[in-house]
Design a protein around this motif. Structure first.
Motif, PDB file in Angstrom:
ATOM      1  N   ALA A  37      67.729  50.418  24.675  1.00 49.22           N
ATOM      2  CA  ALA A  37      68.191  50.370  26.065  1.00 49.22           C
ATOM      3  C   ALA A  37      67.034  50.585  27.032  1.00 49.22           C
ATOM      4  O   ALA A  37      66.939  49.897  28.066  1.00 49.22           O
ATOM      5  CB  ALA A  37      69.260  51.435  26.287  1.00 49.22           C
ATOM      6  N   VAL A  38      66.141  51.527  26.689  1.00 50.54           N
ATOM      7  CA  VAL A  38      64.999  51.805  27.570  1.00 50.54           C
ATOM      8  C   VAL A  38      64.079  50.588  27.653  1.00 50.54           C
ATOM      9  O   VAL A  38      63.669  50.162  28.741  1.00 50.54           O
ATOM     10  CB  VAL A  38      64.228  53.037  27.070  1.00 50.54           C
ATOM     11  N   LEU A  39      63.761  50.016  26.506  1.00 50.06           N
ATOM     12  CA  LEU A  39      62.870  48.852  26.489  1.00 50.06           C
ATOM     13  C   LEU A  39      63.515  47.651  27.165  1.00 50.06           C
ATOM     14  O   LEU A  39      62.829  46.865  27.823  1.00 50.06           O
ATOM     15  CB  LEU A  39      62.499  48.513  25.041  1.00 50.06           C
ATOM     16  N   THR A  40      64.834  47.515  27.001  1.00 49.11           N
ATOM     17  CA  THR A  40      65.530  46.419  27.676  1.00 49.11           C
ATOM     18  C   THR A  40      65.426  46.568  29.191  1.00 49.11           C
ATOM     19  O   THR A  40      65.192  45.587  29.917  1.00 49.11           O
ATOM     20  CB  THR A  40      67.004  46.384  27.251  1.00 49.11           C
ATOM     21  N   THR A  41      65.598  47.805  29.672  1.00 50.36           N
ATOM     22  CA  THR A  41      65.479  48.052  31.108  1.00 50.36           C
ATOM     23  C   THR A  41      64.081  47.702  31.608  1.00 50.36           C
ATOM     24  O   THR A  41      63.921  47.022  32.632  1.00 50.36           O
ATOM     25  CB  THR A  41      65.793  49.524  31.424  1.00 50.36           C
ATOM     26  N   PHE A  42      63.062  48.156  30.879  1.00 49.24           N
ATOM     27  CA  PHE A  42      61.692  47.840  31.274  1.00 49.24           C
ATOM     28  C   PHE A  42      61.428  46.338  31.206  1.00 49.24           C
ATOM     29  O   PHE A  42      60.718  45.784  32.053  1.00 49.24           O
ATOM     30  CB  PHE A  42      60.692  48.586  30.383  1.00 49.24           C
ATOM     31  N   GLY A  43      62.009  45.678  30.206  1.00 56.28           N
ATOM     32  CA  GLY A  43      61.832  44.227  30.108  1.00 56.28           C
ATOM     33  C   GLY A  43      62.463  43.489  31.278  1.00 56.28           C
ATOM     34  O   GLY A  43      61.870  42.547  31.823  1.00 56.28           O
ATOM     35  N   ILE A  44      63.657  43.924  31.683  1.00 63.20           N
ATOM     36  CA  ILE A  44      64.315  43.293  32.835  1.00 63.20           C
ATOM     37  C   ILE A  44      63.485  43.491  34.089  1.00 63.20           C
ATOM     38  O   ILE A  44      63.255  42.553  34.869  1.00 63.20           O
ATOM     39  CB  ILE A  44      65.732  43.874  33.011  1.00 63.20           C
ATOM     40  N   ILE A  45      63.036  44.737  34.296  1.00 60.30           N
ATOM     41  CA  ILE A  45      62.242  45.031  35.495  1.00 60.30           C
ATOM     42  C   ILE A  45      60.939  44.225  35.481  1.00 60.30           C
ATOM     43  O   ILE A  45      60.524  43.662  36.500  1.00 60.30           O
ATOM     44  CB  ILE A  45      61.954  46.538  35.592  1.00 60.30           C
ATOM     45  N   ALA A  46      60.283  44.178  34.303  1.00 61.20           N
ATOM     46  CA  ALA A  46      59.008  43.456  34.218  1.00 61.20           C
ATOM     47  C   ALA A  46      59.190  41.975  34.523  1.00 61.20           C
ATOM     48  O   ALA A  46      58.387  41.373  35.244  1.00 61.20           O
ATOM     49  CB  ALA A  46      58.403  43.640  32.822  1.00 61.20           C
ATOM     50  N   SER A  47      60.268  41.365  33.983  1.00 60.07           N
ATOM     51  CA  SER A  47      60.486  39.938  34.247  1.00 60.07           C
ATOM     52  C   SER A  47      60.752  39.695  35.724  1.00 60.07           C
ATOM     53  O   SER A  47      60.259  38.713  36.296  1.00 60.07           O
ATOM     54  CB  SER A  47      61.656  39.432  33.404  1.00 60.07           C
ATOM     55  N   LEU A  48      61.523  40.585  36.358  1.00 57.46           N
ATOM     56  CA  LEU A  48      61.781  40.426  37.783  1.00 57.46           C
ATOM     57  C   LEU A  48      60.508  40.588  38.600  1.00 57.46           C
ATOM     58  O   LEU A  48      60.247  39.816  39.532  1.00 57.46           O
ATOM     59  CB  LEU A  48      62.828  41.452  38.244  1.00 57.46           C
TER      60      LEU A  48
ATOM     61  N   ALA B 131      65.086  33.087  43.274  1.00 59.80           N
ATOM     62  CA  ALA B 131      66.186  33.765  42.581  1.00 59.80           C
ATOM     63  C   ALA B 131      65.729  35.101  42.000  1.00 59.80           C
ATOM     64  O   ALA B 131      66.479  36.086  42.011  1.00 59.80           O
ATOM     65  CB  ALA B 131      66.732  32.864  41.468  1.00 59.80           C
ATOM     66  N   PHE B 132      64.475  35.145  41.512  1.00 65.60           N
ATOM     67  CA  PHE B 132      63.974  36.402  40.954  1.00 65.60           C
ATOM     68  C   PHE B 132      63.701  37.415  42.053  1.00 65.60           C
ATOM     69  O   PHE B 132      63.936  38.619  41.875  1.00 65.60           O
ATOM     70  CB  PHE B 132      62.708  36.135  40.140  1.00 65.60           C
ATOM     71  N   ALA B 133      63.211  36.956  43.185  1.00 65.98           N
ATOM     72  CA  ALA B 133      63.008  37.872  44.311  1.00 65.98           C
ATOM     73  C   ALA B 133      64.343  38.421  44.802  1.00 65.98           C
ATOM     74  O   ALA B 133      64.455  39.612  45.136  1.00 65.98           O
ATOM     75  CB  ALA B 133      62.268  37.158  45.442  1.00 65.98           C
ATOM     76  N   LEU B 134      65.362  37.578  44.846  1.00 68.63           N
ATOM     77  CA  LEU B 134      66.692  38.048  45.226  1.00 68.63           C
ATOM     78  C   LEU B 134      67.206  39.069  44.227  1.00 68.63           C
ATOM     79  O   LEU B 134      67.788  40.095  44.598  1.00 68.63           O
ATOM     80  CB  LEU B 134      67.658  36.861  45.315  1.00 68.63           C
TER      81      LEU B 134
ATOM     82  N   PHE C 185      68.332  44.663  42.756  1.00 69.26           N
ATOM     83  CA  PHE C 185      68.062  45.794  41.862  1.00 69.26           C
ATOM     84  C   PHE C 185      67.609  47.011  42.664  1.00 69.26           C
ATOM     85  O   PHE C 185      68.080  48.139  42.427  1.00 69.26           O
ATOM     86  CB  PHE C 185      66.988  45.399  40.844  1.00 69.26           C
ATOM     87  N   ILE C 186      66.710  46.814  43.615  1.00 69.86           N
ATOM     88  CA  ILE C 186      66.233  47.927  44.441  1.00 69.86           C
ATOM     89  C   ILE C 186      67.380  48.520  45.249  1.00 69.86           C
ATOM     90  O   ILE C 186      67.506  49.748  45.386  1.00 69.86           O
ATOM     91  CB  ILE C 186      65.094  47.451  45.359  1.00 69.86           C
ATOM     92  N   PHE C 187      68.239  47.663  45.772  1.00 68.85           N
ATOM     93  CA  PHE C 187      69.357  48.137  46.582  1.00 68.85           C
ATOM     94  C   PHE C 187      70.329  48.979  45.751  1.00 68.85           C
ATOM     95  O   PHE C 187      70.742  50.071  46.170  1.00 68.85           O
ATOM     96  CB  PHE C 187      70.075  46.936  47.196  1.00 68.85           C
TER      97      PHE C 187
END
Length: 486
Positions: free
Chosen positions: A208-219, A456-459, A464-466
């Motif tokens: 779960a931790v690595l998945t979260t970091f992967g999502i954030i990194a791709s964004l 789309a990635f910036a959106l 995510f930040i919001f």
């Protein structure tokens, strides 16, 4: 060999290893299992784990690395002159992958040899027709370089899968032999098995931790790429959303952010009071018989697909609001509106608020109720002044979950609120949200390197930040009131 068959073989070898481990442990104990340091089952588990886990790790790592290596090799075969005007290398590589899959399907159906597959390059028009019959859709005509790259891609992929199958089976057999040879009466198989399982638990928790970091990194990576092509100032401060894939786009986030907040606010404005009041009734006033019927009925709403809610908004709620409110009041003529999507989304969110709040209210200790009654408070005063304040942290969490669900909803907004990006206070006008535009910007055969696609990635990053900010605020509220009532 397919991946499914390979996994079945590995698991089969692991099962055989489990049986071998138990029998070998009993043999080493001379038939008297009391001489064993660990139960025979632990010896079987140790052999099973050493057989399956290393082989599965090899399969996972291979499947992650093989596409990267193959695409790096094959993409070098595509010259810049082979990329059609207005297209990109990414689109050409997509065609390469599709042609390779089509060649595999044709070869399997017609039992073709490699020489016969190579001969297809002489009639590329006929090849495209055959690929179409096989269900393969291409962005452009098959060029000779694309065909050769597809053949290479197919050959390397098939070779890689064969090598993977051999390597994984050898690793599984090596693990079986190694672990079985270690079995002795004094071997601490329980310690080995429990340590292995502990590592497995740790690895699972890190997924779960690595998945979260992967999502954030791709964004982050794709957002940075977008801001290199489009000014961040215009994205953050422009009040216009008007993507034009041929240039001259206005990609301001504010119309989309406003629509997202507006629709979510209307949904929560409807769902929170209804859900919270129903939770109070079910937990404090309803009889057991009524509760056993009403609570499951409310929770059924959570199982209805969002496309059904969207159809309900499109066919029923939207025309009703248009005919009886929007048109008579002169506030709009469309059945798509913020109020339509918000009301239907609020209905969908009721079980999120109601069910969670009900469980939280029931978790308040009975002693607090008895103490309130003992001081002379009525039932309603106890609910209002004792139970709700004590349950407030959990209720805030339930509302936060509902808000996150509302912000991320897409289908109801598409069918109920429309796709117009605008800044307006009129709830009977059509608007749209960030999630809807993320889908629309990534739909179709568009050039992935263009700002209109990368936006789309910036959106997604802004969304995510919001939502992260909402979580921080909710955690602050929860901790503040939890310290007060615990």
């Amino acid at each position: 060999m397919s991946i499914g068959l390979l996994l079945a073989i590995i698991l089969g070898l692991a099962a055989v290893g489990y049986v071998i481990g138990i029998r070998r442990a009993k043999d080493r104990a001379g038939g008297d299992t009391r001489r064993l340091h660990s139960l025979a089952g632990y010896h079987g588990q140790s052999v099973l784990l050493f057989t399956a886990v290393p082989a599965l790790l090899v399969v996972g790592a291979w499947l992650l690395l093989q596409p990267v290596v193959i695409e790096a090799r094959v993409s070098g075969m595509i010259a810049e002159s082979d990329v059609p005007q207005g297209s990109s290398l990414d689109l050409v590589m997509s065609d390469v992958r599709r042609v390779a899959d089509g060649l595999n399907a044709i070869a399997a159906n017609e039992q073709l040899t490699e020489d016969e597959i190579a001969a297809m390059g002489a009639d590329l028009g006929g090849l495209r027709s055959r690929l179409g019959n096989a269900g393969v859709a291409l962005a452009s005509d098959v060029q000779p370089s694309v065909f050769e790259a597809s053949r290479t891609y197919r050959q390397m992929n098939n070779t890689g899968l064969t090598a993977l199958s051999i390597s994984a089976i050898l690793v599984a057999l090596a693990g079986l032999v190694f672990s079985a040879s270690r079995i002795q009466a004094e071997f601490r198989a329980r310690n080995v098995s429990e340590s292995f399982v502990k590592l497995l638990f740790i690895g699972s928790s890190f997924v779960a931790v690595l998945t979260t970091f992967g999502i954030i990194a791709s964004l982050v990576v794709e957002s940075v790429h977008f801001f290199q092509l489009y000014p961040i100032k215009d994205f953050l401060f422009s009040l216009t959303w008007n993507p034009q894939f041929r240039g001259g786009s206005d990609l301001g986030i504010w119309p989309l952010l406003w629509g997202t907040l507006y629709v979510s606010f209307v949904a929560l404005l409807f769902a929170v009071p209804v859900g919270l009041l129903s939770a109070i009734y079910l937990s404090e006033y309803a009889s057991k018989r009524v509760r056993s019927v009403v609570k499951p009925a409310i929770e059924i709403l959570a199982g209805i697909p969002t496309i059904v809610y969207g159809l309900f908004a499109l066919i029923t709620v939207g025309p009703f609001l248009r005919d009886y409110f929007a048109q008579p009041l002169g506030l709009g003529t469309s059945s798509s509106s913020v109020l339509t999507a918000g009301l239907v989304m609020g209905i969908m969110l009721i079980p999120f608020v109601s069910s969670l709040s009900d469980d939280i209210i029931n978790a308040v200790p009975q002693a607090m109720r008895d103490g309130s009654f003992g001081l002379g408070a009525t039932h309603s005063e106890t609910v209002r002044q004792v139970i709700l304040p004590a349950a407030l942290p959990g209720i805030v969490g339930a509302i936060l979950l509902a808000a996150s669900r509302a912000i991320g909803e897409t289908m109801i907004v598409v069918m109920g609120a429309g796709a117009a990006a605008k800044l307006s206070l009129n709830p009977l006008e059509a608007m749209t949200t960030i999630t809807v535009k993320i889908v629309s910007q990534l739909t179709g055969d568009t050039e992935f390197a263009s700002p209109e696609t990368l936006v789309a990635f910036a959106l997604g990053m802004m969304l995510f930040i919001f939502t992260l900010g909402l979580n921080v605020i909710a955690l602050y509220v929860v901790r503040k009131y939890r310290e007060q009532y615990e």
